[in-house]
Design a protein around this motif. Structure first.
Motif, PDB file in Angstrom:
ATOM      1  N   VAL A 132      14.645 -34.474   5.033  1.00  0.00           N
ATOM      2  CA  VAL A 132      14.662 -33.302   6.013  1.00  0.00           C
ATOM      3  C   VAL A 132      15.436 -32.082   5.602  1.00  0.00           C
ATOM      4  N   GLU A 133      16.509 -32.329   5.068  1.00  0.00           N
ATOM      5  CA  GLU A 133      17.450 -31.259   4.906  1.00  0.00           C
ATOM      6  C   GLU A 133      17.026 -30.375   3.685  1.00  0.00           C
ATOM      7  N   TYR A 134      16.398 -30.889   2.771  1.00  0.00           N
ATOM      8  CA  TYR A 134      15.622 -30.079   1.671  1.00  0.00           C
ATOM      9  C   TYR A 134      14.461 -29.077   2.354  1.00  0.00           C
ATOM     10  N   THR A 135      13.544 -29.820   3.007  1.00  0.00           N
ATOM     11  CA  THR A 135      12.485 -29.206   3.706  1.00  0.00           C
ATOM     12  C   THR A 135      12.998 -27.947   4.541  1.00  0.00           C
ATOM     13  N   VAL A 136      13.796 -28.288   5.494  1.00  0.00           N
ATOM     14  CA  VAL A 136      14.379 -27.243   6.202  1.00  0.00           C
ATOM     15  C   VAL A 136      14.964 -26.091   5.390  1.00  0.00           C
ATOM     16  N   ALA A 137      15.617 -26.562   4.224  1.00  0.00           N
ATOM     17  CA  ALA A 137      16.352 -25.441   3.590  1.00  0.00           C
ATOM     18  C   ALA A 137      15.124 -24.482   2.694  1.00  0.00           C
ATOM     19  N   ARG A 159      20.232 -33.206  15.779  1.00  0.00           N
ATOM     20  CA  ARG A 159      21.222 -33.072  14.855  1.00  0.00           C
ATOM     21  C   ARG A 159      21.112 -31.569  14.022  1.00  0.00           C
ATOM     22  N   LEU A 160      19.793 -31.398  13.746  1.00  0.00           N
ATOM     23  CA  LEU A 160      19.415 -30.073  13.311  1.00  0.00           C
ATOM     24  C   LEU A 160      19.787 -28.721  14.091  1.00  0.00           C
ATOM     25  N   ARG A 161      19.606 -29.162  15.448  1.00  0.00           N
ATOM     26  CA  ARG A 161      19.865 -27.984  16.311  1.00  0.00           C
ATOM     27  C   ARG A 161      21.536 -27.803  16.266  1.00  0.00           C
ATOM     28  N   ALA A 162      22.166 -28.939  16.507  1.00  0.00           N
ATOM     29  CA  ALA A 162      23.482 -28.958  16.864  1.00  0.00           C
ATOM     30  C   ALA A 162      24.271 -28.352  15.622  1.00  0.00           C
ATOM     31  N   THR A 163      23.913 -28.573  14.365  1.00  0.00           N
ATOM     32  CA  THR A 163      24.628 -28.264  13.181  1.00  0.00           C
ATOM     33  C   THR A 163      24.173 -26.726  12.798  1.00  0.00           C
ATOM     34  N   GLY A 164      23.150 -26.257  13.340  1.00  0.00           N
ATOM     35  CA  GLY A 164      22.555 -25.053  13.058  1.00  0.00           C
ATOM     36  C   GLY A 164      21.891 -24.892  11.665  1.00  0.00           C
ATOM     37  N   GLN A 165      21.746 -26.184  11.063  1.00  0.00           N
ATOM     38  CA  GLN A 165      21.219 -26.162   9.835  1.00  0.00           C
ATOM     39  C   GLN A 165      19.593 -25.432   9.775  1.00  0.00           C
ATOM     40  N   ALA A 166      18.897 -25.267  10.947  1.00  0.00           N
ATOM     41  CA  ALA A 166      17.615 -24.751  10.920  1.00  0.00           C
ATOM     42  C   ALA A 166      17.556 -23.487  11.554  1.00  0.00           C
ATOM     43  N   GLU A 167      18.743 -22.679  11.554  1.00  0.00           N
ATOM     44  CA  GLU A 167      18.682 -21.327  12.337  1.00  0.00           C
ATOM     45  C   GLU A 167      17.665 -20.437  12.039  1.00  0.00           C
ATOM     46  N   GLY A 168      16.962 -19.694  12.966  1.00  0.00           N
ATOM     47  CA  GLY A 168      15.850 -18.954  12.655  1.00  0.00           C
ATOM     48  C   GLY A 168      14.720 -19.513  12.209  1.00  0.00           C
ATOM     49  N   LEU A 169      14.632 -20.867  12.332  1.00  0.00           N
ATOM     50  CA  LEU A 169      13.359 -21.413  12.099  1.00  0.00           C
ATOM     51  C   LEU A 169      12.821 -22.508  13.274  1.00  0.00           C
ATOM     52  N   GLU A 170      11.899 -22.449  13.641  1.00  0.00           N
ATOM     53  CA  GLU A 170      11.292 -23.496  14.652  1.00  0.00           C
ATOM     54  C   GLU A 170      10.945 -24.652  14.069  1.00  0.00           C
ATOM     55  N   VAL A 171      11.875 -25.741  14.133  1.00  0.00           N
ATOM     56  CA  VAL A 171      11.333 -26.921  13.690  1.00  0.00           C
ATOM     57  C   VAL A 171      10.842 -27.886  14.671  1.00  0.00           C
ATOM     58  N   PHE A 172       9.907 -28.859  14.376  1.00  0.00           N
ATOM     59  CA  PHE A 172       9.663 -29.917  15.189  1.00  0.00           C
ATOM     60  C   PHE A 172       9.180 -31.109  14.313  1.00  0.00           C
ATOM     61  N   ALA A 173       9.079 -32.209  15.181  1.00  0.00           N
ATOM     62  CA  ALA A 173       8.545 -33.428  14.126  1.00  0.00           C
ATOM     63  C   ALA A 173       7.089 -33.474  14.694  1.00  0.00           C
ATOM     64  N   ALA A 174       6.136 -33.618  13.818  1.00  0.00           N
ATOM     65  CA  ALA A 174       4.577 -33.425  14.148  1.00  0.00           C
ATOM     66  C   ALA A 174       4.549 -34.883  14.920  1.00  0.00           C
ATOM     67  N   ALA A 175       3.604 -34.906  15.726  1.00  0.00           N
ATOM     68  CA  ALA A 175       3.287 -35.979  16.632  1.00  0.00           C
ATOM     69  C   ALA A 175       1.612 -36.106  16.703  1.00  0.00           C
ATOM     70  N   GLU A 176       1.452 -37.420  16.750  1.00  0.00           N
ATOM     71  CA  GLU A 176      -0.006 -37.523  16.749  1.00  0.00           C
ATOM     72  C   GLU A 176      -0.420 -37.195  18.008  1.00  0.00           C
ATOM     73  N   GLY A 177      -1.563 -36.482  18.049  1.00  0.00           N
ATOM     74  CA  GLY A 177      -2.447 -35.883  19.302  1.00  0.00           C
ATOM     75  C   GLY A 177      -1.904 -34.361  19.634  1.00  0.00           C
ATOM     76  N   GLN A 178      -0.951 -34.007  19.086  1.00  0.00           N
ATOM     77  CA  GLN A 178      -0.458 -32.687  19.212  1.00  0.00           C
ATOM     78  C   GLN A 178      -1.256 -31.765  18.618  1.00  0.00           C
ATOM     79  N   GLU A 179      -1.555 -30.595  19.474  1.00  0.00           N
ATOM     80  CA  GLU A 179      -2.182 -29.445  18.905  1.00  0.00           C
ATOM     81  C   GLU A 179      -1.462 -28.192  18.902  1.00  0.00           C
ATOM     82  N   ILE A 180      -1.848 -27.339  17.955  1.00  0.00           N
ATOM     83  CA  ILE A 180      -1.300 -26.024  17.833  1.00  0.00           C
ATOM     84  C   ILE A 180      -2.193 -24.971  17.578  1.00  0.00           C
ATOM     85  N   GLU A 181      -2.165 -23.861  18.399  1.00  0.00           N
ATOM     86  CA  GLU A 181      -2.971 -22.829  18.178  1.00  0.00           C
ATOM     87  C   GLU A 181      -2.293 -21.668  17.476  1.00  0.00           C
TER      88      GLU A 181
END
Ligand SMILES: [Zn+2]
Ligand SMILES: [Zn+2]
Length: 293
Positions: A226-231, A261-283
């Motif tokens: 996760v850490e690499y992917t976010v970086a 933890r990503l939110r709390a540590t600020g590791q993903a600052e400036g990036l909207e990160v989420f965990a993909a969920a089955e059934g989720q749809e994005i436009e």
């Protein structure tokens, strides 16, 4: 374009009470352009559910299936993908050229009678098989650029552009730098090359099977932390990042905790990160891009 997740689990399907929210089916995502071109990214067990949905449509069901590589968790849904059994339907299936066998032979292999009751030759739809390399494809109105990822088998990532938006799908991929997989640091040449492939995407759907403390015992297994992917996504100026190929041991609660933890540590600052969920749809729409700043 519209993106929908049908399978977000890595390695092996993992149904059960601990994976209800993020899902237990293996890799499968659809991208549909506004004009109706359908691209299926990977055909893990989630493809069986997609197939049933498509069968509810009237008329011919046609599309393109882009397989990143032919490990089980990316192809096991194909023998259960109902549209392939219907005469008149037309499907094109693409995967990276293998070292020894063609895509057709590989897919026929998993449908030999020792494994499955129906053989590949018995599929009634018109199915075309394409062994591809690092190249650009035009699938209807969708432009697809491919790029080799770092994995045990020849594996391609796919960058799709249509309707003024870009989505990148990258599973499975291991960091080139082992140090970067385990802790923050400089992004060097090969990982920069990977970042270039993600650059500026509206959405990146990326392997994030492990967390950094797990990585030392998983080196060479072909997956990101996760850490690499976010970086890398931050470095590449990506807008939204969907973590996927969730480890089979990762419960819904563990994924929630990881995001927190990503939110709390600020590791993903400036990036909207989420965990993909089955059934989720994005436009994703390109309209916002053309608005004045
Ligand atoms: Zn996989
Ligand atoms: Zn794999």
């Amino acid at each position: 374009m519209r993106i929908r997740f049908y399978g977000t689990r890595g390695s092996i399907a993992t149904p059960g009470p601990a994976t209800v929210r993020y899902g237990g089916n293996t890799s499968c995502v659809t991208v549909r352009s506004e004009s109706g071109t359908l691209v299926v990214l990977d055909a893990g067990t989630g493809a069986a559910i997609l197939g049933r949905e498509l069968m509810a449509q009237s008329g011919k069901v046609c599309g393109h299936i882009l397989i990143g590589h032919t490990h089980w968790d990316h192809i096991q849904g194909l023998p259960f993908f109902a549209p392939l059994f219907v005469p008149g339907n037309e499907w094109d299936i693409y995967a990276p050229r293998g070292r020894r066998k063609t895509l057709r032979d590989i897919l026929a292999g998993q449908m030999e009678d020792t494994y499955f009751p129906v053989e590949l030759d018995q599929l009634a739809a018109t199915v075309r098989y394409h062994d591809i390399v690092d190249e650009t494809l035009r699938l209807g109105d969708i432009e697809v650029t491919t790029r080799y990822l770092n994995h045990a088998a020849p594996t391609l990532g796919y960058r799709l552009e249509v309707d003024g938006a870009v989505v990148v799908y990258a599973a499975d991929h291991e960091p080139h730098s082992r140090a970067l997989a385990a802790s923050p640091g400089e992004i060097d040449e090969q990982d920069r090359h990977h970042a270039e492939f993600l650059a500026g995407a509206d959405l990146v759907i990326h392997d994030a099977q492990y967390v950094a403390p797990e990585y030392p015992s998983k080196i060479g297994w072909g997956h990101s932390t996760v850490e690499y992917t976010v970086a890398v996504a931050r470095f590449a100026g990506v807008k939204r990042l969907a973590l996927t190929h969730h480890d089979p041991t990762r419960s819904d609660e563990a994924l929630d905790a990881l995001l927190e933890r990503l939110r709390a540590t600020g590791q993903a600052e400036g990036l909207e990160v989420f965990a993909a969920a089955e059934g989720q749809e994005i436009e994703l729409s390109g309209i916002a891009k053309s608005l004045p700043k």
